[in-house]
Write an enzyme that holds these catalytic residues in place. Structure first.
Site, PDB file in Angstrom:
ATOM      1  N   HIS A 191       0.830  -1.212   0.000  1.00 36.97           N
ATOM      2  CA  HIS A 191       0.000   0.000   0.000  1.00 36.97           C
ATOM      3  C   HIS A 191       0.859   1.255   0.000  1.00 36.97           C
ATOM      4  O   HIS A 191       0.580   2.223  -0.678  1.00 36.97           O
ATOM      5  CB  HIS A 191      -0.881   0.040   1.245  1.00 36.97           C
ATOM      6  CG  HIS A 191      -2.056  -0.870   1.173  1.00 36.97           C
ATOM      7  ND1 HIS A 191      -1.993  -2.174   1.573  1.00 36.97           N
ATOM      8  CD2 HIS A 191      -3.302  -0.655   0.745  1.00 36.97           C
ATOM      9  CE1 HIS A 191      -3.168  -2.725   1.399  1.00 36.97           C
ATOM     10  NE2 HIS A 191      -3.992  -1.825   0.893  1.00 36.97           N
ATOM     11  N   ARG A 298      -5.957  -0.605 -13.601  1.00 36.32           N
ATOM     12  CA  ARG A 298      -5.824  -1.992 -13.107  1.00 36.32           C
ATOM     13  C   ARG A 298      -6.884  -2.215 -12.032  1.00 36.32           C
ATOM     14  O   ARG A 298      -6.628  -2.040 -10.842  1.00 36.32           O
ATOM     15  CB  ARG A 298      -4.426  -2.196 -12.517  1.00 36.32           C
ATOM     16  CG  ARG A 298      -3.295  -2.210 -13.535  1.00 36.32           C
ATOM     17  CD  ARG A 298      -1.969  -2.477 -12.831  1.00 36.32           C
ATOM     18  NE  ARG A 298      -0.935  -2.942 -13.720  1.00 36.32           N
ATOM     19  CZ  ARG A 298      -0.012  -2.154 -14.276  1.00 36.32           C
ATOM     20  NH1 ARG A 298      -0.005  -0.871 -14.031  1.00 36.32           N
ATOM     21  NH2 ARG A 298       0.913  -2.663 -15.070  1.00 36.32           N
ATOM     22  N   ARG A 334      -9.540  -2.184 -17.253  1.00 34.94           N
ATOM     23  CA  ARG A 334      -9.252  -3.599 -17.483  1.00 34.94           C
ATOM     24  C   ARG A 334     -10.019  -4.423 -16.460  1.00 34.94           C
ATOM     25  O   ARG A 334     -10.015  -4.087 -15.266  1.00 34.94           O
ATOM     26  CB  ARG A 334      -7.748  -3.852 -17.323  1.00 34.94           C
ATOM     27  CG  ARG A 334      -7.416  -5.325 -17.330  1.00 34.94           C
ATOM     28  CD  ARG A 334      -5.947  -5.554 -17.321  1.00 34.94           C
ATOM     29  NE  ARG A 334      -5.372  -5.395 -15.994  1.00 34.94           N
ATOM     30  CZ  ARG A 334      -4.065  -5.503 -15.750  1.00 34.94           C
ATOM     31  NH1 ARG A 334      -3.227  -5.727 -16.740  1.00 34.94           N
ATOM     32  NH2 ARG A 334      -3.598  -5.371 -14.542  1.00 34.94           N
ATOM     33  N   GLU A 433      -0.927 -10.213 -24.375  1.00 30.36           N
ATOM     34  CA  GLU A 433       0.185 -10.488 -23.464  1.00 30.36           C
ATOM     35  C   GLU A 433       0.574 -11.964 -23.476  1.00 30.36           C
ATOM     36  O   GLU A 433       1.417 -12.408 -22.704  1.00 30.36           O
ATOM     37  CB  GLU A 433      -0.107  -9.994 -22.036  1.00 30.36           C
ATOM     38  CG  GLU A 433      -1.522 -10.100 -21.577  1.00 30.36           C
ATOM     39  CD  GLU A 433      -1.815  -9.390 -20.261  1.00 30.36           C
ATOM     40  OE1 GLU A 433      -0.923  -8.771 -19.668  1.00 30.36           O
ATOM     41  OE2 GLU A 433      -2.964  -9.466 -19.820  1.00 30.36           O
ATOM     42  N   ASN A 456       4.743  -6.475 -20.077  1.00 31.23           N
ATOM     43  CA  ASN A 456       5.277  -7.084 -18.853  1.00 31.23           C
ATOM     44  C   ASN A 456       5.078  -8.602 -18.909  1.00 31.23           C
ATOM     45  O   ASN A 456       5.980  -9.378 -18.606  1.00 31.23           O
ATOM     46  CB  ASN A 456       4.578  -6.520 -17.606  1.00 31.23           C
ATOM     47  CG  ASN A 456       4.654  -5.017 -17.548  1.00 31.23           C
ATOM     48  OD1 ASN A 456       5.472  -4.414 -18.232  1.00 31.23           O
ATOM     49  ND2 ASN A 456       3.804  -4.380 -16.756  1.00 31.23           N
ATOM     50  N   ASP A 457       3.873  -8.987 -19.300  1.00 31.05           N
ATOM     51  CA  ASP A 457       3.602 -10.421 -19.416  1.00 31.05           C
ATOM     52  C   ASP A 457       4.058 -10.982 -20.755  1.00 31.05           C
ATOM     53  O   ASP A 457       4.552 -12.101 -20.817  1.00 31.05           O
ATOM     54  CB  ASP A 457       2.106 -10.699 -19.215  1.00 31.05           C
ATOM     55  CG  ASP A 457       1.758 -10.783 -17.743  1.00 31.05           C
ATOM     56  OD1 ASP A 457       2.503 -11.441 -17.003  1.00 31.05           O
ATOM     57  OD2 ASP A 457       0.757 -10.171 -17.325  1.00 31.05           O
ATOM     58  N   ARG A 467       8.895 -12.604 -14.592  1.00 29.25           N
ATOM     59  CA  ARG A 467       9.158 -11.174 -14.481  1.00 29.25           C
ATOM     60  C   ARG A 467       9.487 -10.738 -13.053  1.00 29.25           C
ATOM     61  O   ARG A 467       9.999  -9.649 -12.839  1.00 29.25           O
ATOM     62  CB  ARG A 467       7.964 -10.368 -15.027  1.00 29.25           C
ATOM     63  CG  ARG A 467       6.702 -10.513 -14.216  1.00 29.25           C
ATOM     64  CD  ARG A 467       5.493  -9.985 -14.968  1.00 29.25           C
ATOM     65  NE  ARG A 467       4.962  -8.753 -14.402  1.00 29.25           N
ATOM     66  CZ  ARG A 467       3.763  -8.267 -14.682  1.00 29.25           C
ATOM     67  NH1 ARG A 467       2.970  -8.869 -15.570  1.00 29.25           N
ATOM     68  NH2 ARG A 467       3.342  -7.168 -14.138  1.00 29.25           N
ATOM     69  N   CYS A 504       0.462  -0.888 -22.827  1.00 29.82           N
ATOM     70  CA  CYS A 504       0.342  -0.416 -21.444  1.00 29.82           C
ATOM     71  C   CYS A 504       1.330  -1.111 -20.523  1.00 29.82           C
ATOM     72  O   CYS A 504       1.295  -0.915 -19.313  1.00 29.82           O
ATOM     73  CB  CYS A 504      -1.089  -0.561 -20.936  1.00 29.82           C
ATOM     74  SG  CYS A 504      -1.688  -2.243 -21.012  1.00 29.82           S
TER      75      CYS A 504
HETATM   76  C1  PEP Z   1       1.393  -6.181 -18.660  1.00 31.40           C
HETATM   77  O1  PEP Z   1       1.419  -7.400 -18.473  1.00 31.40           O
HETATM   78  O2  PEP Z   1       2.204  -5.585 -19.403  1.00 31.40           O
HETATM   79  C2  PEP Z   1       0.388  -5.333 -17.988  1.00 31.40           C
HETATM   80  C3  PEP Z   1       0.225  -4.070 -18.279  1.00 31.40           C
HETATM   81  O3  PEP Z   1      -0.344  -5.920 -17.026  1.00 31.40           O
HETATM   82  P1  PEP Z   1       0.203  -6.170 -15.536  1.00 31.40           P
HETATM   83  O4  PEP Z   1       1.532  -5.520 -15.401  1.00 31.40           O
HETATM   84  O5  PEP Z   1      -0.827  -5.616 -14.633  1.00 31.40           O
HETATM   85  O6  PEP Z   1       0.280  -7.671 -15.506  1.00 31.40           O
HETATM   86 MG    MG Z   2      -0.258  -8.386 -17.513  1.00 29.88          MG
END
Ligand code: PEP
Ligand code: MG
Length: 581
Positions: A191, A298, A334, A433, A456-457, A467, A504
């Protein structure tokens, strides 16, 4: 002078004096009472509970009550903890059976709870140990008639140093006075980290033992960008960081000047820059940094608070608030992306051998229709308050997408039958992703109105590199030729069906990636608000021809290292300020 390294939780630099917040360690007295004193002791406990609840209600009120800061929802959970019959029964049993004083009985019970929660594999449950400790400290102080340090009452600018910052501390503190934060504990999703970013306070968390290294009033530097803390800096370090701070502020101001100017390349291609947010309050920062809208909300963060799953009404309120505060800008929400590394208690998640490849995200939602439909209803109802777009995460193929769309249409039909008002033309999109989705982008693009690439994914799944695992972090390569080819495939697939592509994932806010993404044809970049001005500056400084040429050059290269070296050189030559150390 001492330098410590921790987790970079919120960007920026702060120089100041330590305000040591150890939340004055309250020594817990232990003594025995006699049989005739038991009732009196329980009465004392009840009174302290009543007083603590009163304080919490007051704190909640000061946050704007139910309609105020949504993060204050945890205060409600703290109040519920004070009403938890099991907890109270256990304290009273210890008073009655062991003839213990109330403070000792409370302390013993809380230690038992904390031990169980802290041993959990689940990060969320471990963090709940913070909450129970938070409530217990308040209660103990009231039993002992001691006043806690009040963080809302700090009178001068300080750097807050604490073992851990509890949610109520972070919300209550005077944000104008707290210029930086450094703590022993906490991670990027705690938090404290989320709120520090939302309030734009530079923060370094997870330092291990900073509380043993500093004293109240010590000079200290917080570099939230690199995750560095310097205690009692010497003149040279101070000079260096004063300059860095000056440069940072100058750059921030200069870049903020771009706020109302469009993100347009030198040859006139308009790019949309959006903000990623985790809590509704971040819309303010999105607007002040010139975001063209919210590219990723998110929504699962709304559920990662203590207490039960947010109700339809609570979700409706939060989504409506984000939509109306973004005025005429679009807001992409999302749907719940839980599971994997984001586990929650109170849901039917089971232990899985491989959660990242398991029952997460859209898969979890489709397996928990009640939760998913509740969210869709809340979203549809909120859609009348602004320009809503809905995005489904982790889509891996056509059948899965068809099932999701069928469910969405069913919820709409139910609303039509009941005459509930909603926007009938909400654009639906999916996150790309998963490599299978990237490779079938041209097919998926026929079924939705937009894509958003979650790098990211996508990088995690493409290179098979967790990751969150620092042991394999060296393999996490956004410029890996395999990743770049997939990005190209996604963008071309989308454009072949005339739908726009956003990104994103963190890569969208990485200045070194900006020109490559431009050259690949990305339409929308979505990132943390603080990064928007910098990316805008880069976009405005290059032409599409240059960007396409850069992409052409790197697509002839064979390895990540070769590409990375070349791109860094190319960018550093044009944007000198990017060269960090
Ligand atoms: C991603 O996977 O790039 C993404 C934006 O989602 P998160 O980071 O919330 O998994
Ligand atoms: Mg993701």
């Amino acid at each position: 002078m001492k330098i410590l390294k921790g987790i970079s939780a919120s960007q920026g630099i702060a120089i100041g004096r330590v305000f040591f917040y150890l939340d004055e360690y309250l020594k817990v007295p232990e003594y025995k009472i006699c049989e005739s004193e038991i009732d009196k002791e329980i009465e004392r406990l009840n009174k302290a509970i009543k007083k603590t609840k009163k304080e919490l209600y007051k704190l909640k009120e000061s946050m704007g009550g139910d309609k105020g800061i949504s993060e204050s929802g945890f205060l409600e959970a703290h109040i519920l903890m004070l009403e938890d019959p099991e907890l109270l029964k256990r304290i009273k049993t210890i008073i009655k059976k062991e003839y213990s004083n109330a403070e000792w009985a409370l302390n013993k019970t809380i230690q038992e709870y904390i031990e169980i929660l802290s041993a959990s594999q689940d990060e969320y449950l471990r963090e709940r140990a913070f909450d129970i400790r938070d409530v217990a400290k308040r209660l103990l102080a009231n039993l002992l008639y001691k006043n806690r340090i009040d963080l809302s009452d700090i009178k001068e600018e300080v750097i807050l140093v604490a073992h851990e910052l509890l949610p109520s501390d972070t919300l209550a503190m005077d944000k104008r006075m707290v210029k930086g934060i450094a703590t022993d504990a906490g991670g990027k999703t705690s938090h404290a980290a989320i709120l520090a970013r939302a309030f734009e306070i530079p923060a370094v968390l997870g330092l291990g033992n900073i509380t043993a290294e500093v004293r109240n009033g010590d000079k200290i530097i917080v570099d939230g960008t690199t995750g560095t803390i310097i205690i009692q800096p010497d003149e040279a370090a101070l000079e260096l960081y004063r300059n860095k701070l000056f440069e940072w502020q100058k750059k921030e101001v200069e870049l903020l000047d771009l706020k109302t100017i469009p993100a347009e390349t030198k040859d006139g291609k308009k790019i949309f820059l959006m903000a990623n947010i985790e809590i509704p309050e971040e819309t303010e920062s999105a607007l002040s940094h010139g975001a063209d809208g919210i590219g990723l909300y998110r929504s699962e963060f709304f559920f990662m608070q203590p207490g039960k799953f947010a109700s339809e009404e609570e979700q409706y309120q939060a989504y409506s608030k984000v939509l109306s505060s973004m005025e005429n800008h679009s807001v992409t929400i999302r749907t719940i992306d839980l599971g994997g590394d984001k586990m929650l208690p109170g849901t039917n998640f089971t232990e899985e051998p491989n959660p990242i490849l398991g029952w997460r995200s859209i898969r979890f939602c489709m397996g928990n229709r009640e939760i998913f439909e509740t969210q869709l209803r809340a979203l549809l109802r909120a859609s009348v308050h602004g320009q809503l777009k809905i995005m489904f995460p982790m889509i891996s193929g056509v059948e899965e997408l068809d099932d999701v769309l069928a469910l969405y249409n069913q919820v709409k039909r139910d609303f039509d039958n009941k005459g509930v008002e909603y926007d009938h033309n909400i654009p639906l999109g999916i996150m790309i992703e998963v490599p299978s989705a990237a490779m079938t982008a041209d097919i998926l693009a026929r079924k939705v109105k937009f894509f958003s690439i979650g790098t990211n994914d996508l990088i995690q799944y493409t290179i098979a590199v967790d990751r969150g695992n620092e042991k394999v972090a060296y393999l996490y390569e956004p410029f890996h030729p395999g990743v770049l080819r997939l990005l190209k495939m996604v963008i071309e697939g989308a454009h072949s069906q005339s739908i726009p592509v956003s990104m994103c994932g963190e890569m969208a806010g990485d200045p070194y990636a900006a020109v490559i993404l431009l050259g690949l044809g990305l339409d929308i970049f979505s990132m943390s608000s603080l990064s928007i001005p910098e990316i805008k500056n880069i976009i405005r400084s290059v032409s599409m021809i240059e960007a396409e040429e850069l992409v052409g050059t790197i697509f002839d290269m064979k390895s990540y290292r070769e590409i990375d070296r070349f791109v860094r050189g190319w960018m550093d030559e044009r944007f000198e300020y990017l060269r960090r150390e």
